[in-house]
Scaffold this motif. Structure first.
Motif, PDB file in Angstrom:
ATOM      1  N   LYS A 160     -11.715  -7.040  18.761  1.00 33.89           N
ATOM      2  CA  LYS A 160     -11.841  -6.314  19.842  1.00 33.89           C
ATOM      3  C   LYS A 160     -10.759  -5.892  20.504  1.00 33.89           C
ATOM      4  CE  LYS A 160     -15.914  -8.884  21.722  1.00 33.89           C
ATOM      5  NZ  LYS A 160     -15.659 -10.427  21.502  1.00 33.89           N
ATOM      6  N   THR A 161     -10.701  -4.685  21.076  1.00 35.61           N
ATOM      7  CA  THR A 161      -9.563  -4.096  21.653  1.00 35.61           C
ATOM      8  C   THR A 161      -8.804  -4.796  22.882  1.00 35.61           C
ATOM      9  OG1 THR A 161     -10.792  -3.054  23.552  1.00 35.61           O
ATOM     10  CG2 THR A 161     -10.506  -1.836  21.458  1.00 35.61           C
ATOM     11  N   VAL A 162      -7.604  -4.803  22.719  1.00 34.55           N
ATOM     12  CA  VAL A 162      -6.634  -5.256  23.819  1.00 34.55           C
ATOM     13  C   VAL A 162      -6.438  -4.611  24.884  1.00 34.55           C
ATOM     14  CG1 VAL A 162      -5.722  -7.086  22.415  1.00 34.55           C
ATOM     15  CG2 VAL A 162      -4.566  -4.739  22.560  1.00 34.55           C
ATOM     16  N   GLN A 205      -3.853  -3.320  11.650  1.00 32.11           N
ATOM     17  CA  GLN A 205      -3.502  -4.887  12.497  1.00 32.11           C
ATOM     18  C   GLN A 205      -4.639  -5.424  13.399  1.00 32.11           C
ATOM     19  OE1 GLN A 205       0.385  -4.518  14.469  1.00 32.11           O
ATOM     20  NE2 GLN A 205       1.400  -4.020  12.904  1.00 32.11           N
ATOM     21  N   ARG A 206      -5.549  -4.287  13.963  1.00 31.07           N
ATOM     22  CA  ARG A 206      -6.388  -4.826  14.835  1.00 31.07           C
ATOM     23  C   ARG A 206      -7.570  -5.021  13.926  1.00 31.07           C
ATOM     24  NH1 ARG A 206      -4.503  -6.374  18.468  1.00 31.07           N
ATOM     25  NH2 ARG A 206      -3.493  -4.538  19.102  1.00 31.07           N
ATOM     26  N   GLY A 207      -7.587  -5.271  12.423  1.00 31.11           N
ATOM     27  CA  GLY A 207      -8.416  -5.711  11.527  1.00 31.11           C
ATOM     28  C   GLY A 207      -9.464  -4.817  10.990  1.00 31.11           C
ATOM     29  N   TRP A 249     -15.372  11.961  16.087  1.00 35.26           N
ATOM     30  CA  TRP A 249     -15.599  10.681  15.122  1.00 35.26           C
ATOM     31  C   TRP A 249     -14.685   9.406  15.638  1.00 35.26           C
ATOM     32  CZ3 TRP A 249     -11.486   8.892  11.493  1.00 35.26           C
ATOM     33  CH2 TRP A 249     -12.038   7.812  10.739  1.00 35.26           C
ATOM     34  N   CYS A 250     -13.468  10.016  15.994  1.00 32.39           N
ATOM     35  CA  CYS A 250     -12.443   9.015  16.561  1.00 32.39           C
ATOM     36  C   CYS A 250     -13.122   8.353  17.896  1.00 32.39           C
ATOM     37  CB  CYS A 250     -11.037   9.739  16.710  1.00 32.39           C
ATOM     38  SG  CYS A 250     -10.251  10.822  15.719  1.00 32.39           S
ATOM     39  N   LEU A 251     -13.468   9.442  18.571  1.00 35.27           N
ATOM     40  CA  LEU A 251     -14.113   8.884  20.092  1.00 35.27           C
ATOM     41  C   LEU A 251     -15.296   7.890  19.941  1.00 35.27           C
ATOM     42  CD1 LEU A 251     -13.553  12.087  22.396  1.00 35.27           C
ATOM     43  CD2 LEU A 251     -12.199   9.918  22.217  1.00 35.27           C
TER      44      LEU A 251
HETATM   45  C1  HEC Z   1     -13.653   2.274  13.626  1.00 39.05           C
HETATM   46  C2  HEC Z   1     -12.953   2.405  14.814  1.00 39.05           C
HETATM   47  C3  HEC Z   1     -11.898   3.387  14.955  1.00 39.05           C
HETATM   48  C4  HEC Z   1     -11.638   4.590  14.561  1.00 39.05           C
HETATM   49  C5  HEC Z   1     -12.880   5.542  13.494  1.00 39.05           C
HETATM   50  C6  HEC Z   1     -10.460   5.337  15.239  1.00 39.05           C
HETATM   51  N1  HEC Z   1     -10.097   4.369  15.992  1.00 39.05           N
HETATM   52 FE1  HEC Z   1      -8.067   4.438  16.796  1.00 39.05          FE
HETATM   53  N2  HEC Z   1      -8.384   2.677  17.584  1.00 39.05           N
HETATM   54  C7  HEC Z   1      -9.389   1.927  17.358  1.00 39.05           C
HETATM   55  C8  HEC Z   1      -9.038   0.544  17.964  1.00 39.05           C
HETATM   56  C9  HEC Z   1      -9.997  -0.754  17.994  1.00 39.05           C
HETATM   57  C10 HEC Z   1      -7.846   0.720  18.772  1.00 39.05           C
HETATM   58  C11 HEC Z   1      -7.376  -0.264  19.870  1.00 39.05           C
HETATM   59  C12 HEC Z   1      -6.217  -1.139  19.333  1.00 39.05           C
HETATM   60  C13 HEC Z   1      -5.920  -2.006  20.526  1.00 39.05           C
HETATM   61  O1  HEC Z   1      -6.220  -2.165  21.435  1.00 39.05           O
HETATM   62  O2  HEC Z   1      -4.484  -2.158  20.464  1.00 39.05           O
HETATM   63  C14 HEC Z   1      -7.504   2.249  18.661  1.00 39.05           C
HETATM   64  C15 HEC Z   1      -6.144   2.667  19.053  1.00 39.05           C
HETATM   65  C16 HEC Z   1      -5.848   3.915  18.733  1.00 39.05           C
HETATM   66  C17 HEC Z   1      -4.611   4.589  19.144  1.00 39.05           C
HETATM   67  C18 HEC Z   1      -3.710   3.687  19.950  1.00 39.05           C
HETATM   68  C19 HEC Z   1      -3.974   4.248  21.510  1.00 39.05           C
HETATM   69  C20 HEC Z   1      -2.789   3.785  22.363  1.00 39.05           C
HETATM   70  O3  HEC Z   1      -3.081   3.522  23.681  1.00 39.05           O
HETATM   71  O4  HEC Z   1      -1.868   3.652  22.278  1.00 39.05           O
HETATM   72  C21 HEC Z   1      -4.517   5.921  18.725  1.00 39.05           C
HETATM   73  C22 HEC Z   1      -3.483   6.771  19.214  1.00 39.05           C
HETATM   74  C23 HEC Z   1      -5.731   6.143  18.127  1.00 39.05           C
HETATM   75  N3  HEC Z   1      -6.444   4.879  17.947  1.00 39.05           N
HETATM   76  C24 HEC Z   1      -6.014   7.365  17.380  1.00 39.05           C
HETATM   77  C25 HEC Z   1      -7.077   7.374  16.500  1.00 39.05           C
HETATM   78  C26 HEC Z   1      -7.453   8.840  15.919  1.00 39.05           C
HETATM   79  C27 HEC Z   1      -6.804  10.038  16.014  1.00 39.05           C
HETATM   80  C28 HEC Z   1      -8.766   8.642  15.270  1.00 39.05           C
HETATM   81  C29 HEC Z   1      -9.335   9.471  14.588  1.00 39.05           C
HETATM   82  C30 HEC Z   1      -8.625  10.436  13.594  1.00 39.05           C
HETATM   83  C31 HEC Z   1      -9.181   7.169  15.437  1.00 39.05           C
HETATM   84  N4  HEC Z   1      -8.109   6.538  16.199  1.00 39.05           N
HETATM   85  C32 HEC Z   1     -10.094   6.386  15.149  1.00 39.05           C
HETATM   86  C33 HEC Z   1     -10.401   2.088  16.683  1.00 39.05           C
HETATM   87  C34 HEC Z   1     -10.692   3.257  16.092  1.00 39.05           C
END
Ligand code: HEC
Ligand code: HEC
Ligand code: HEC
Ligand code: HEC
Ligand code: HEC
Length: 216
Positions: free
Chosen positions: A200-202, A135-137, A163-165
């Motif tokens: 962009k993150t909210v 949903q964040r695109g 990678w996530c971080l």
């Molecule tokens: C390419 C970028 C990207 C990657 C790779 C990514 N994320 Fe994210 N993630 C985001 C963004 C952008 C948001 C924020 C959405 C928002 O602001 O609402 C998010 C949000 C989240 C949230 C919600 C956080 C909350 O406060 O509720 C979780 C949980 C999460 N990610 C877990 C993961 C995990 C686990 C991985 C790796 C396995 C991962 N993400 C990899 C970009 C990424």
């Protein structure tokens, strides 16, 4: 009196001492390098499946969108694997005698799911949610690569915590990438391109890097 030890023992002793000091850090570094390699992360492994399902045919030739089969990706934590019903929606008519589809027909008539093998599988202690990202695109291609070119799905990212971080610390470096998205939208990667600022993150970055965001 002859010396108790020959002269070269000094050198041997020094070498041994050096080995003793250097081995632990060397082993540590080797391990740290190893855990980051594809051998450890199962990247680029083509997993065998009970049906020769080919994403290339379905995504490119037949122009079926990712979300048609993985319909939960936009609304829930799991993208999910389509039920046999979804396949039979077409294959009751098209290629309905193909031997390659025999396991699909069997599954349908026996009312038993096809035992697909998982390719991506995080440990239970890590929480991932598709909807938040999609949903964040962030397009499927960002995390799963060019599925439209894969005969068999392979993991292109490590799915390790770092990678996530890496993205959570710098979400703006990743798709905000409306340009990247638009460029490959013609190959159907699931979510339509969105304006960069929408991506962009909210949330504050810190909340995306807190341990409890992913370890609940
Ligand atoms: C390419 C970028 C990207 C990657 C790779 C990514 N994320 Fe994210 N993630 C985001 C963004 C952008 C948001 C924020 C959405 C928002 O602001 O609402 C998010 C949000 C989240 C949230 C919600 C956080 C909350 O406060 O509720 C979780 C949980 C999460 N990610 C877990 C993961 C995990 C686990 C991985 C790796 C396995 C991962 N993400 C990899 C970009 C990424
Ligand atoms: C006609 C239905 C269909 C369409 C369309 C489709 N998929 Fe799939 N997908 C499947 C099936 C069935 C599997 C399980 C078998 C396999 O792994 O190949 C799967 C598996 C996957 C997996 C691996 C799941 C795992 O086990 O980790 C990913 C990732 C994936 N699809 C992404 C995509 C993306 C991205 C698109 C759009 C470019 C797409 N799929 C389009 C049916 C489909
Ligand atoms: C929207 C229609 C549609 C859906 C849904 C669909 N397929 Fe297909 N599938 C096709 C078409 C059309 C072909 C013809 C092959 C081509 O495009 O080259 C095909 C080809 C195949 C083939 C190769 C058959 C052969 O003899 O070469 C397999 C195997 C297959 N599909 C499995 C599946 C599975 C498993 C699912 C469910 C996850 C599925 N398909 C869902 C339309 C569909
Ligand atoms: C931010 C990265 C990210 C994005 C974007 C993303 N995925 Fe995933 N996907 C993952 C991760 C991580 C897993 C492993 C989840 C687990 O094991 O809990 C996964 C697992 C899957 C699976 C296996 C079944 C499941 O639900 O766990 C399928 C199918 C899949 N993704 C399809 C898609 C499709 C289709 C899209 C685009 C609509 C998409 N993904 C977008 C990271 C992503
Ligand atoms: C953005 C999501 C995310 C955040 C934030 C996060 N982790 Fe993780 N963590 C993961 C994922 C994904 C894995 C790997 C799961 C797997 O191997 O399947 C992991 C694995 C781990 C492991 C197991 C060792 C390893 O590297 O595989 C530990 C320990 C850990 N995390 C601790 C933490 C601590 C402590 C924090 C806070 C400083 C934290 N994590 C923050 C996603 C996250």
């Amino acid at each position: 009196m002859a010396a108790l030890f020959p002269k070269r023992s000094n050198t041997v002793f020094r070498l041994l001492l050096a080995l003793m000091v250097l081995t632990p850090p060397a082993a540590f570094v080797a391990l740290m390098v190893y855990v980051r390699t594809p051998w450890n992360t199962d990247q680029y492994v083509r997993v065998d499946q009970p049906v020769e399902f080919d994403h290339r045919h379905h995504v490119v030739d037949d122009e079926i969108e990712c979300l048609y089969c993985h319909r939960d990706a936009e609304t829930s934590a799991n993208a999910g694997i389509p039920a046999t019903d979804v396949c039979m929606g077409c294959h009751a008519q098209v290629w309905n005698e193909s031997p390659l589809l025999e396991p699909v027909r069997r599954s349908y008539f026996a009312n038993r799911p096809i035992p697909w093998n998982r390719v991506h599988n995080l440990a239970d202690f890590a929480y991932f949610n598709h909807a938040v990202h999609v949903q964040r695109g962030i397009g499927c291609v960002q995390c799963h690569g060019r599925v439209d070119q894969m005969a068999r799905i392979e993991k292109v990212e490590s799915l390790q915590m770092r990678w996530c971080l890496e993205c959570h610390r710098h979400p703006d470096r990743y798709p905000g990438n409306a340009a990247v998205q638009a460029a490959s939208y013609d190959v159907f990667w699931g979510t339509p391109p969105r304006p960069a600022d929408e991506v962009k993150t909210v949330r504050a970055i810190t909340s995306l890097t807190t341990c409890t965001a992913c370890h609940r």
